[in-house]
Design a protein around this motif. Structure first.
Motif, PDB file in Angstrom:
ATOM      1  N   SER A   1      36.199  21.440 -27.813  1.00 47.03           N
ATOM      2  CA  SER A   1      37.580  21.930 -27.840  1.00 47.03           C
ATOM      3  C   SER A   1      38.231  21.711 -29.198  1.00 47.03           C
ATOM      4  O   SER A   1      39.043  22.527 -29.654  1.00 47.03           O
ATOM      5  CB  SER A   1      38.409  21.246 -26.747  1.00 47.03           C
ATOM      6  OG  SER A   1      37.963  21.613 -25.465  1.00 47.03           O
ATOM      7  N   GLU A   2      37.904  20.591 -29.851  1.00 49.62           N
ATOM      8  CA  GLU A   2      38.454  20.320 -31.182  1.00 49.62           C
ATOM      9  C   GLU A   2      37.923  21.332 -32.190  1.00 49.62           C
ATOM     10  O   GLU A   2      38.656  21.816 -33.063  1.00 49.62           O
ATOM     11  CB  GLU A   2      38.114  18.901 -31.620  1.00 49.62           C
ATOM     12  CG  GLU A   2      38.649  18.507 -32.995  1.00 49.62           C
ATOM     13  CD  GLU A   2      40.134  18.188 -33.020  1.00 49.62           C
ATOM     14  OE1 GLU A   2      40.696  18.073 -34.124  1.00 49.62           O
ATOM     15  OE2 GLU A   2      40.726  18.058 -31.936  1.00 49.62           O
TER      16      GLU A   2
ATOM     17  N   LEU B   1      39.754  24.608 -31.487  1.00 49.89           N
ATOM     18  CA  LEU B   1      41.125  24.519 -31.989  1.00 49.89           C
ATOM     19  C   LEU B   1      41.147  24.653 -33.509  1.00 49.89           C
ATOM     20  O   LEU B   1      42.001  25.356 -34.065  1.00 49.89           O
ATOM     21  CB  LEU B   1      41.766  23.200 -31.552  1.00 49.89           C
ATOM     22  CG  LEU B   1      43.169  22.892 -32.103  1.00 49.89           C
ATOM     23  CD1 LEU B   1      44.155  23.999 -31.766  1.00 49.89           C
ATOM     24  CD2 LEU B   1      43.670  21.548 -31.575  1.00 49.89           C
TER      25      LEU B   1
ATOM     26  N   TYR C   1      40.572  28.236 -34.394  1.00 46.91           N
ATOM     27  CA  TYR C   1      41.754  29.024 -34.055  1.00 46.91           C
ATOM     28  C   TYR C   1      42.864  28.820 -35.093  1.00 46.91           C
ATOM     29  O   TYR C   1      43.539  29.771 -35.496  1.00 46.91           O
ATOM     30  CB  TYR C   1      42.236  28.638 -32.665  1.00 46.91           C
ATOM     31  CG  TYR C   1      43.284  29.547 -32.087  1.00 46.91           C
ATOM     32  CD1 TYR C   1      42.922  30.699 -31.386  1.00 46.91           C
ATOM     33  CD2 TYR C   1      44.638  29.259 -32.221  1.00 46.91           C
ATOM     34  CE1 TYR C   1      43.883  31.544 -30.843  1.00 46.91           C
ATOM     35  CE2 TYR C   1      45.601  30.090 -31.680  1.00 46.91           C
ATOM     36  CZ  TYR C   1      45.220  31.233 -30.993  1.00 46.91           C
ATOM     37  OH  TYR C   1      46.183  32.066 -30.462  1.00 46.91           O
ATOM     38  N   CYS C   2      43.037  27.589 -35.540  1.00 49.40           N
ATOM     39  CA  CYS C   2      44.058  27.294 -36.552  1.00 49.40           C
ATOM     40  C   CYS C   2      43.739  27.986 -37.875  1.00 49.40           C
ATOM     41  O   CYS C   2      44.637  28.500 -38.556  1.00 49.40           O
ATOM     42  CB  CYS C   2      44.170  25.784 -36.761  1.00 49.40           C
ATOM     43  SG  CYS C   2      44.924  24.897 -35.385  1.00 49.40           S
TER      44      CYS C   2
ATOM     45  N   GLU D   1      49.183  16.804 -34.673  1.00 50.71           N
ATOM     46  CA  GLU D   1      48.043  16.810 -33.778  1.00 50.71           C
ATOM     47  C   GLU D   1      47.991  15.486 -33.031  1.00 50.71           C
ATOM     48  O   GLU D   1      48.017  14.413 -33.642  1.00 50.71           O
ATOM     49  CB  GLU D   1      46.721  17.024 -34.512  1.00 50.71           C
ATOM     50  CG  GLU D   1      45.544  17.029 -33.536  1.00 50.71           C
ATOM     51  CD  GLU D   1      44.193  17.375 -34.134  1.00 50.71           C
ATOM     52  OE1 GLU D   1      43.236  17.549 -33.348  1.00 50.71           O
ATOM     53  OE2 GLU D   1      44.083  17.459 -35.372  1.00 50.71           O
TER      54      GLU D   1
ATOM     55  N   ALA E   1      41.233  19.735 -36.469  1.00 49.66           N
ATOM     56  CA  ALA E   1      42.131  20.888 -36.397  1.00 49.66           C
ATOM     57  C   ALA E   1      43.348  20.704 -37.292  1.00 49.66           C
ATOM     58  O   ALA E   1      43.747  21.619 -38.021  1.00 49.66           O
ATOM     59  CB  ALA E   1      42.556  21.120 -34.945  1.00 49.66           C
TER      60      ALA E   1
ATOM     61  N   MET F   1      49.925  19.993 -31.152  1.00 54.35           N
ATOM     62  CA  MET F   1      48.667  20.524 -30.631  1.00 54.35           C
ATOM     63  C   MET F   1      47.706  19.394 -30.298  1.00 54.35           C
ATOM     64  O   MET F   1      47.786  18.287 -30.854  1.00 54.35           O
ATOM     65  CB  MET F   1      48.029  21.490 -31.638  1.00 54.35           C
ATOM     66  CG  MET F   1      47.715  20.902 -32.989  1.00 54.35           C
ATOM     67  SD  MET F   1      47.168  22.202 -34.131  1.00 54.35           S
ATOM     68  CE  MET F   1      46.611  21.190 -35.503  1.00 54.35           C
TER      69      MET F   1
ATOM     70  N   ALA G   1      43.470  18.747 -28.332  1.00 56.61           N
ATOM     71  CA  ALA G   1      42.233  19.334 -27.832  1.00 56.61           C
ATOM     72  C   ALA G   1      41.528  18.366 -26.896  1.00 56.61           C
ATOM     73  O   ALA G   1      41.253  17.224 -27.286  1.00 56.61           O
ATOM     74  CB  ALA G   1      41.304  19.716 -28.994  1.00 56.61           C
TER      75      ALA G   1
ATOM     76  N   PHE H   1      44.176  23.068 -26.258  1.00 57.48           N
ATOM     77  CA  PHE H   1      42.857  23.597 -25.909  1.00 57.48           C
ATOM     78  C   PHE H   1      42.143  22.561 -25.046  1.00 57.48           C
ATOM     79  O   PHE H   1      42.030  21.395 -25.441  1.00 57.48           O
ATOM     80  CB  PHE H   1      42.023  23.877 -27.159  1.00 57.48           C
ATOM     81  CG  PHE H   1      42.322  25.193 -27.820  1.00 57.48           C
ATOM     82  CD1 PHE H   1      41.529  26.299 -27.573  1.00 57.48           C
ATOM     83  CD2 PHE H   1      43.397  25.323 -28.684  1.00 57.48           C
ATOM     84  CE1 PHE H   1      41.801  27.515 -28.173  1.00 57.48           C
ATOM     85  CE2 PHE H   1      43.680  26.527 -29.297  1.00 57.48           C
ATOM     86  CZ  PHE H   1      42.880  27.634 -29.040  1.00 57.48           C
TER      87      PHE H   1
ATOM     88  N   LEU I   1      43.085  28.093 -23.571  1.00 59.23           N
ATOM     89  CA  LEU I   1      44.233  27.899 -24.457  1.00 59.23           C
ATOM     90  C   LEU I   1      45.501  27.893 -23.620  1.00 59.23           C
ATOM     91  O   LEU I   1      45.768  28.844 -22.877  1.00 59.23           O
ATOM     92  CB  LEU I   1      44.302  29.009 -25.504  1.00 59.23           C
ATOM     93  CG  LEU I   1      45.618  29.124 -26.305  1.00 59.23           C
ATOM     94  CD1 LEU I   1      45.917  27.842 -27.080  1.00 59.23           C
ATOM     95  CD2 LEU I   1      45.575  30.332 -27.237  1.00 59.23           C
TER      96      LEU I   1
END
Length: 271
Positions: free
Chosen positions: A78-79, A82, A85-86, A100, A109, A177, A179, A208, A264
């Motif tokens: 997930s990290e 993320l 995605y960032c 974070e 992330a 955010m 993760a 996430f 997400l």
């Protein structure tokens, strides 16, 4: 991104050594025992604890007994998602203050935001002091290398259930955010409360996390009760969706979408 420590022949910070599918399966069993706080009965599982960030071997006893060490075990899927995605949506962070939560040994992330976005401020946090010590070193090395676009990058220990930690940053961030931080039952409500308090009234949270049984749904329920509007996205990126489908078909022995495929969640306050 500059490495935290060690020679170039070792894996970069945030990477875990891999020694075959059998070892990978054993390592996931180890992590499962860590999450469930079970004793290690299998000698082979004890040996595979050498899965590590390159700053040293994992101390299995410490992982089992210290405050949330899950972010010190390895870089969770997930990290990575993320972080990806960032990077892909770095314009989202322009001129904003970003935090974070629960970023572990790398806060990968948040680092990607600091490196790629014209962001006002990035704060990298975790509840584990050893994790933040490593993150501090990563920040220093990257600052010395001149790679940050962010105006300010810092880190601190932040436990969601610690009133002092949360209150001193209350209402400060445009984006919070995290993760894969939803699975610990004793901290889930505290995480929701911390997110709510850290955000500005018009801010949003990007979360996430995989399903992990019913833990994602439990988090969503708590967030809604706390006054958040929760948008839940399963297919948020074509590349990630395609990779997910490929892993389901080709890596059935090691890939478990319940544990590895993150949804997400976008949290905003009701107005």
């Amino acid at each position: 991104m500059a490495e935290a420590a060690g020679s170039s022949s070792r894996p970069a910070v945030g990477q875990c050594e891999v020694s075959g599918a059998g070892a990978a399966r054993a390592r996931w069993r180890l992590l499962g025992q860590v999450l469930k706080k079970k004793h290690l009965k299998d000698v082979h599982l004890q040996q595979v604890s050498v899965r590590r960030f390159h700053n040293g071997l994992l101390n299995v006893k410490e992982v089992l007994t210290s405050f949330d060490n899950t972010g010190n075990v390895c870089l969770w899927p997930s990290e990575e998602v993320l972080a990806y995605y960032c990077l892909k949506h770095n314009e989202t962070f322009r001129d904003l203050a970003v935090c974070e939560l629960g970023g572990g040994m790398t806060c990968l992330a948040g680092l990607m935001v600091a490196i790629s976005a014209d962001v006002k401020e990035v704060l990298l946090t975790d509840g584990n002091e050893k994790a933040i010590k490593n993150v501090n070193e990563i920040i220093t090395r990257n600052q010395n290398a001149g790679v940050f676009k962010a105006q300010k990058v810092s880190s601190c220990v932040l436990r969601w259930d610690n009133e002092t930690d949360v209150s001193q940053l209350e209402g400060h961030f445009d984006i919070v955010m995290c993760a894969d931080c939803l699975f610990l039952d004793q901290y889930r409500a505290s995480l929701v409360d911390a997110i709510k308090r850290l955000l500005q009234p018009s801010g949003k949270a990007m979360v996430f996390a995989p399903l992990r049984g019913n833990t994602l749904n439990q988090f969503c329920n708590l967030a809604e009760k706390a006054g958040f509007s929760v948008q839940r996205h399963e297919n948020y990126d074509e590349h990630i969706s395609n990779f997910h489908s490929k892993l389901k078909n080709e890596e059935k022995d090691t890939y478990d979408e319940n544990l590895h495929y993150p949804f997400l969640l976008i949290l905003t306050r009701h107005r």
